[in-house]
Design an enzyme around this catalytic site. Sequence first.
Site, PDB file in Angstrom:
ATOM      1  N   ASN A   1       0.831  -1.456   0.082  1.00 25.26           N
ATOM      2  CA  ASN A   1       0.026  -0.237  -0.154  1.00 25.26           C
ATOM      3  C   ASN A   1       0.783   0.871   0.363  1.00 25.26           C
ATOM      4  O   ASN A   1       0.734   2.581   0.797  1.00 25.26           O
ATOM      5  CB  ASN A   1      -1.410   0.164   1.217  1.00 25.26           C
ATOM      6  CG  ASN A   1      -2.371   1.174   1.060  1.00 25.26           C
ATOM      7  OD1 ASN A   1      -3.002   1.634   0.103  1.00 25.26           O
ATOM      8  ND2 ASN A   1      -2.422   1.621   2.519  1.00 25.26           N
TER       9      ASN A   1
ATOM     10  N   GLU B   1       1.213  -2.842  -5.432  1.00 20.01           N
ATOM     11  CA  GLU B   1       1.045  -1.628  -4.940  1.00 20.01           C
ATOM     12  C   GLU B   1       1.652  -0.713  -4.084  1.00 20.01           C
ATOM     13  O   GLU B   1       1.890   0.112  -3.339  1.00 20.01           O
ATOM     14  CB  GLU B   1      -0.152  -1.648  -3.981  1.00 20.01           C
ATOM     15  CG  GLU B   1      -1.814  -1.440  -4.649  1.00 20.01           C
ATOM     16  CD  GLU B   1      -3.347  -1.358  -3.313  1.00 20.01           C
ATOM     17  OE1 GLU B   1      -3.206   0.110  -4.104  1.00 20.01           O
ATOM     18  OE2 GLU B   1      -3.373  -1.772  -2.639  1.00 20.01           O
TER      19      GLU B   1
ATOM     20  N   ASP C   1      -2.085  -9.738  -4.423  1.00 16.31           N
ATOM     21  CA  ASP C   1      -3.189  -9.788  -3.676  1.00 16.31           C
ATOM     22  C   ASP C   1      -4.480 -10.108  -4.527  1.00 16.31           C
ATOM     23  O   ASP C   1      -4.201  -8.944  -5.552  1.00 16.31           O
ATOM     24  CB  ASP C   1      -3.105  -8.628  -3.631  1.00 16.31           C
ATOM     25  CG  ASP C   1      -4.513  -7.377  -3.232  1.00 16.31           C
ATOM     26  OD1 ASP C   1      -5.477  -9.035  -2.699  1.00 16.31           O
ATOM     27  OD2 ASP C   1      -4.469  -6.794  -2.481  1.00 16.31           O
TER      28      ASP C   1
ATOM     29  N   ASN D   1      -7.725 -10.230  -4.043  1.00 18.25           N
ATOM     30  CA  ASN D   1      -8.301  -8.669  -3.868  1.00 18.25           C
ATOM     31  C   ASN D   1     -10.144  -9.715  -4.076  1.00 18.25           C
ATOM     32  O   ASN D   1     -10.688  -9.422  -4.420  1.00 18.25           O
ATOM     33  CB  ASN D   1      -8.948  -7.201  -4.974  1.00 18.25           C
ATOM     34  CG  ASN D   1      -8.333  -6.347  -4.568  1.00 18.25           C
ATOM     35  OD1 ASN D   1      -8.113  -6.400  -3.670  1.00 18.25           O
ATOM     36  ND2 ASN D   1      -7.289  -6.330  -5.249  1.00 18.25           N
TER      37      ASN D   1
ATOM     38  N   HIS E   1      -2.192  -4.176   4.694  1.00 18.00           N
ATOM     39  CA  HIS E   1      -2.128  -6.380   3.846  1.00 18.00           C
ATOM     40  C   HIS E   1      -0.912  -6.187   5.645  1.00 18.00           C
ATOM     41  O   HIS E   1       0.101  -5.626   5.227  1.00 18.00           O
ATOM     42  CB  HIS E   1      -1.612  -6.279   2.592  1.00 18.00           C
ATOM     43  CG  HIS E   1      -2.811  -6.242   1.629  1.00 18.00           C
ATOM     44  ND1 HIS E   1      -3.243  -7.107   1.321  1.00 18.00           N
ATOM     45  CD2 HIS E   1      -3.913  -4.991   1.920  1.00 18.00           C
ATOM     46  CE1 HIS E   1      -4.579  -6.830   0.200  1.00 18.00           C
ATOM     47  NE2 HIS E   1      -4.379  -5.235   0.200  1.00 18.00           N
TER      48      HIS E   1
END
Length: 254
Positions: A9, A35, A148, A150, A245
């Site tokens: 992130n 990310e 990820d 999602n 995360h």
Amino acid sequence: MKITTWNVNGIRAAINKGFIDWFAEASPDVLCLQEVKAYKEQVSEDLTQVSGYHQFWNSADRPGYSGVATFTKTKPIEMTAGFGVEAYTGEGRTIITKHPRFYLFNVYFPNGQRDQGRLDYKLGFYEALLAYCEELIAAGNEVVITGDFNTAHREIDLANPKSNEKNSGFLPIEREWIDRFLERGFIDAFRALYPDKVQYSWWTYRFGARSRNVGWRLDYHLVTKGVMDRVKDVIIHDDVLGSDHCPVSLILKD
DNA sequence: ATGGCCAATTTTATTGGA
């Protein structure tokens, strides 16, 4: 061999929260980041010139958005940023590295929350990636997909399944795509080892969700049978802070 | 659990995240 995935992130924010020290201490053989939200040139040399690793970056076509990076102690046999479908190459979502015993996909699957268009994009992404993997498998290759996803696969994979049945991330139509990966021969390594274990890898920053452990398991290692036979453990490092995360590691024999 | 966050850019608002 340890293959760790982590949606950070924003790698610059993560570095400010101790990422470099974590990396040195964890010392994975392969690290797959999602990310990163940056171009490589924007990132501290503490990371971009870290010793002992080869590194590959696939940033998005716009600043501050998406982006993945893969770090490997051993130089891969091959590296590609995309998987040949133009619609899915511009957002910095994949790095594919070929290793002696398998292909490794570092993937940041799209978020489907914003509108129907992004949900369609997400579902199309699952379909195209699976089709590409099936070609590799048909040619006799083993494959690891990590990152990820999602999507939480089953009710056990999120704290509030009932209230999220109509939210992207736990829609039946999204969960069915995880089913399809498993039908085509992939194994969810964590769930195969721990059928009843409740553990999450993402918590919203809101609502004090992490301290209450109201989370989702969104970060997986899907592996083909030949890789599963070598799996020693899968560890969800839910004590590691620095992102919404946490890292997840696949431990293989040798 | 009502509403409560965070990163990065377009920066003192907006977009995107899940």
